[in-house]
Design an enzyme around this catalytic site. Structure first.
Site, PDB file in Angstrom:
ATOM      1  N   THR A  12      33.125 -33.194  -7.860  1.00 32.34           N
ATOM      2  CA  THR A  12      34.395 -33.390  -8.546  1.00 32.34           C
ATOM      3  C   THR A  12      34.094 -33.788  -9.990  1.00 32.34           C
ATOM      4  O   THR A  12      33.103 -34.453 -10.267  1.00 32.34           O
ATOM      5  CB  THR A  12      35.273 -34.457  -7.864  1.00 32.34           C
ATOM      6  OG1 THR A  12      34.652 -35.735  -7.969  1.00 32.34           O
ATOM      7  CG2 THR A  12      35.521 -34.113  -6.397  1.00 32.34           C
ATOM      8  N   GLY A  13      34.942 -33.346 -10.896  1.00 32.10           N
ATOM      9  CA  GLY A  13      34.681 -33.639 -12.301  1.00 32.10           C
ATOM     10  C   GLY A  13      33.432 -32.944 -12.802  1.00 32.10           C
ATOM     11  O   GLY A  13      32.653 -33.511 -13.560  1.00 32.10           O
ATOM     12  N   GLY A  14      33.251 -31.702 -12.398  1.00 28.47           N
ATOM     13  CA  GLY A  14      32.020 -30.976 -12.732  1.00 28.47           C
ATOM     14  C   GLY A  14      32.049 -30.200 -14.028  1.00 28.47           C
ATOM     15  O   GLY A  14      31.105 -29.488 -14.335  1.00 28.47           O
ATOM     16  N   SER A  16      32.148 -31.438 -17.143  1.00 26.88           N
ATOM     17  CA  SER A  16      31.506 -32.072 -18.299  1.00 26.88           C
ATOM     18  C   SER A  16      30.648 -33.251 -17.840  1.00 26.88           C
ATOM     19  O   SER A  16      30.688 -33.650 -16.680  1.00 26.88           O
ATOM     20  CB  SER A  16      32.558 -32.552 -19.315  1.00 26.88           C
ATOM     21  OG  SER A  16      33.357 -33.569 -18.743  1.00 26.88           O
ATOM     22  N   GLY A  17      29.899 -33.778 -18.784  1.00 25.09           N
ATOM     23  CA  GLY A  17      29.152 -35.016 -18.568  1.00 25.09           C
ATOM     24  C   GLY A  17      28.194 -35.002 -17.398  1.00 25.09           C
ATOM     25  O   GLY A  17      27.470 -34.030 -17.165  1.00 25.09           O
ATOM     26  N   ILE A  18      28.187 -36.092 -16.659  1.00 23.34           N
ATOM     27  CA  ILE A  18      27.263 -36.272 -15.538  1.00 23.34           C
ATOM     28  C   ILE A  18      27.510 -35.222 -14.451  1.00 23.34           C
ATOM     29  O   ILE A  18      26.570 -34.706 -13.854  1.00 23.34           O
ATOM     30  CB  ILE A  18      27.362 -37.710 -14.983  1.00 23.34           C
ATOM     31  CG1 ILE A  18      26.842 -38.703 -16.038  1.00 23.34           C
ATOM     32  CG2 ILE A  18      26.615 -37.851 -13.668  1.00 23.34           C
ATOM     33  CD1 ILE A  18      27.093 -40.171 -15.704  1.00 23.34           C
ATOM     34  N   GLY A  19      28.769 -34.882 -14.202  1.00 22.18           N
ATOM     35  CA  GLY A  19      29.084 -33.866 -13.195  1.00 22.18           C
ATOM     36  C   GLY A  19      28.523 -32.502 -13.562  1.00 22.18           C
ATOM     37  O   GLY A  19      27.958 -31.802 -12.720  1.00 22.18           O
ATOM     38  N   TYR A 148      38.873 -50.877 -15.165  1.00 21.05           N
ATOM     39  CA  TYR A 148      37.783 -49.940 -14.888  1.00 21.05           C
ATOM     40  C   TYR A 148      36.739 -50.603 -13.985  1.00 21.05           C
ATOM     41  O   TYR A 148      36.318 -50.027 -12.978  1.00 21.05           O
ATOM     42  CB  TYR A 148      37.150 -49.468 -16.202  1.00 21.05           C
ATOM     43  CG  TYR A 148      36.023 -48.494 -16.005  1.00 21.05           C
ATOM     44  CD1 TYR A 148      36.269 -47.171 -15.671  1.00 21.05           C
ATOM     45  CD2 TYR A 148      34.692 -48.897 -16.146  1.00 21.05           C
ATOM     46  CE1 TYR A 148      35.234 -46.267 -15.490  1.00 21.05           C
ATOM     47  CE2 TYR A 148      33.654 -48.004 -15.969  1.00 21.05           C
ATOM     48  CZ  TYR A 148      33.928 -46.695 -15.642  1.00 21.05           C
ATOM     49  OH  TYR A 148      32.899 -45.803 -15.447  1.00 21.05           O
TER      50      TYR A 148
END
Length: 190
Positions: A12-14, A16-19, A148
């Site tokens: 999930t959230g793939g 950008s960034g770490i994903g 957060y």
């Protein structure tokens, strides 16, 4: 390197960034990778760059999660690796934090992650691996990060319960807690 050949990975959230970086690594190791994100253009662009499958889904929306699970089941049958990575950040002192900011962070980072795992459990293969993206703020909160930090602390608690519940199926459940990482989420929270 194809030590993940024939493995199915969902991130999930793939987009950008770490994903995105994780999707790239898993693909290079031979996995069939399925990425999600809530911005259609961004997720489709990332999928094309990575040569992976994409599905537009907002982790804060349980119906989107259910549709995602149905699509993954239809395309792949079952999942070997589930990386629950999607998350949002937001800063504000306790006094300044609005209900809207509180709800948006908790809906994605905690509720969304919780129900992503919940809905995927029936299609996780025995011996699968589940990883939650947490944060070092779960154990080292700072001023302005109360919501957060709380979302990630609660997520770690869910991870521990899930590990115990899924142990009979030899499904490993862990979290990773990176510190500040130069990603789009970080840039948006500054």
């Amino acid at each position: 390197m194809d030590n993940l050949k024939d493995k199915v990975a969902v991130i999930t959230g793939g987009n950008s960034g770490i994903g995105y970086a994780t999707a790239k690594q898993l693909k290079e190791q031979g996995a069939q990778v399925f990425i999600t994100g809530r911005r259609k253009e961004a997720i489709e662009k990332a999928a094309q760059e990575l040569d992976v499958t994409a599905f537009t889904a907002d982790q804060a929306n349980v119906l989107d999660i259910e549709n995602l699970v149905a699509k993954v089941k239809e395309d792949f049958g079952a999942v070997d690796i589930l990386f629950i990575n999607a998350g949002i950040a937001g800063l504000g002192t306790i006094e300044q934090t609005s209900e809207e900011l509180y709800d948006s962070i908790m809906n994605v980072n905690l509720k969304g992650a919780y129900f992503t795992l919940s809905k995927f459990i029936p299609i996780l293969k025995d011996g699968a691996s589940v990883v939650f993206l947490s944060s070092n703020t779960a154990s080292m909160p700072g001023p302005g990060s109360s919501v957060y930090s709380a979302s990630k602390t609660a997520l770690n608690s869910v991870m521990k319960s899930a590990a115990l519940e899924l142990a009979p199926r030899k499904i490993r459940v862990n979290s990773v807690s990176p510190g500040p990482t130069e990603t789009e989420v970080m840039k948006k929270s500054v």
